[in-house]
Design a protein around this motif. Structure first.
Motif, short mmCIF file in Angstrom:
data_model
loop_
_atom_site.label_atom_id
_atom_site.label_comp_id
_atom_site.label_asym_id
_atom_site.label_seq_id
_atom_site.Cartn_x
_atom_site.Cartn_y
_atom_site.Cartn_z
N HIS A 105 -5.98 5.43 -3.67
CA HIS A 105 -6.87 4.44 -3.05
C HIS A 105 -8.18 5.12 -2.66
CE1 HIS A 105 -2.82 2.75 -2.19
NE2 HIS A 105 -3.42 1.67 -2.60
N TRP A 106 -9.24 4.68 -3.25
CA TRP A 106 -10.56 5.21 -2.89
C TRP A 106 -11.27 4.12 -2.11
CZ3 TRP A 106 -12.72 9.90 -3.20
CH2 TRP A 106 -14.07 10.00 -2.93
N MET A 107 -11.70 4.46 -0.90
CA MET A 107 -12.36 3.47 -0.04
C MET A 107 -13.73 4.00 0.37
SD MET A 107 -9.02 2.42 2.19
CE MET A 107 -9.83 1.08 3.06
N ASP A 108 -14.78 3.33 -0.06
CA ASP A 108 -16.13 3.71 0.35
C ASP A 108 -16.43 3.15 1.73
OD1 ASP A 108 -16.94 5.11 -1.93
OD2 ASP A 108 -17.43 3.24 -2.99
N ALA A 160 -15.36 3.85 4.63
CA ALA A 160 -14.26 3.67 5.59
C ALA A 160 -14.45 4.52 6.82
CB ALA A 160 -12.92 3.99 4.93
N TRP A 209 0.85 -1.20 0.00
CA TRP A 209 0.00 0.00 0.00
C TRP A 209 0.89 1.25 0.00
CZ3 TRP A 209 -4.98 0.22 3.41
CH2 TRP A 209 -5.60 1.45 3.28
#
Length: 169
Positions: free
Chosen positions: A164-167, A169, A135
Motif C-alpha cells: 500500500h503506497w499512500m501519498d 499520509a 487491508w
C-alpha cells in the motif's frame, strides 16, 4: 531461492541473506483482547505456514503495553520473539518503528519485514472493521505469504517492498 536453516541464498549473491521480522501489536485495554487474540493467532499461523517463521533469524515484537500484556504475549507469540513493551500510554506503532531504526545500523545486508495487527481496535463487523480486515489480509498475502518474492526484490536492488503506497499520509 533455496532455504538453508535460517538463511536464504539468493542466486544473485554468494552470501546468505538473513531475515528479521518486526511485528507490532497490542492486547489491552481489555476491550481489544478478543480481537487481538484472533488477529495475532491468525497472523502468526500465516507466518508458520508460509515458512517465514522458520526462515527468520530474528523476530522483534513491539507491544503497546507492559506487565499486563506479558502472559498473553508469551502465550500467542513465537518462542523466538524478543518482546519490547512500550507501555499502555503508547497509542501507535511509532515506537516499534523506532526499534527498527535502532536495529538496522548494526545489521547491514539483512532483509527486514515489518507488519502489524491491523484492525484490533475496530469491531470486525463495522464498515471500518471490514476495511481494516481487508487491508490486513492484503498486507499478509503480499508480505508474509509471498515473503520469498519480497526477498528476491530486496536482493535485486530494491530498497523497500510493500503493498500500500499512500501519498500525503
Amino acid at each position: 531461492l533455496a532455504m538453508r536453516g535460517s538463511h536464504i541464498r539468493a542466486s544473485l549473491f554468494s552470501l546468505p541473506v538473513k531475515l528479521a521480522v518486526f511485528f507490532h501489536t497490542l492486547f489491552y485495554p481489555e476491550r481489544y483482547l478478543y480481537n487481538a487474540f484472533n488477529i495475532v493467532t491468525e497472523q502468526i499461523e500465516q507466518m508458520r505456514q508460509s515458512g517465514l517463521l522458520d526462515a527468520c533469524s530474528e523476530m522483534i515484537v513491539g507491544c503497546n503495553g507492559g506487565e499486563e500484556s506479558h502472559d498473553i504475549a508469551h502465550l500467542l507469540l513465537p518462542e523466538k520473539s524478543k518482546i519490547v513493551y512500550h507501555g499502555l500510554e503508547s497509542k501507535s506503532e511509532n515506537l516499534t518503528i523506532v526499534e527498527i531504526e535502532k536495529w538496522v545500523p548494526q545489521h547491514q545486508n539483512w532483509c527486514v519485514l515489518y507488519f502489524h495487527v491491523k484492525g484490533i481496535s475496530h469491531d470486525p463487523e463495522s464498515v471500518d472493521g471490514k476495511l481494516r480486515t481487508k487491508w490486513r489480509k492484503c498486507m499478509m498475502n503480499h508480505l508474509v505469504e509471498e515473503w520469498q518474492k519480497c526477498v528476491r526484490y530486496l536482493t535485486s536492488g530494491y530498497e523497500a517492498v510493500g503493498c500500500h503506497w499512500m501519498d500525503g499520509a
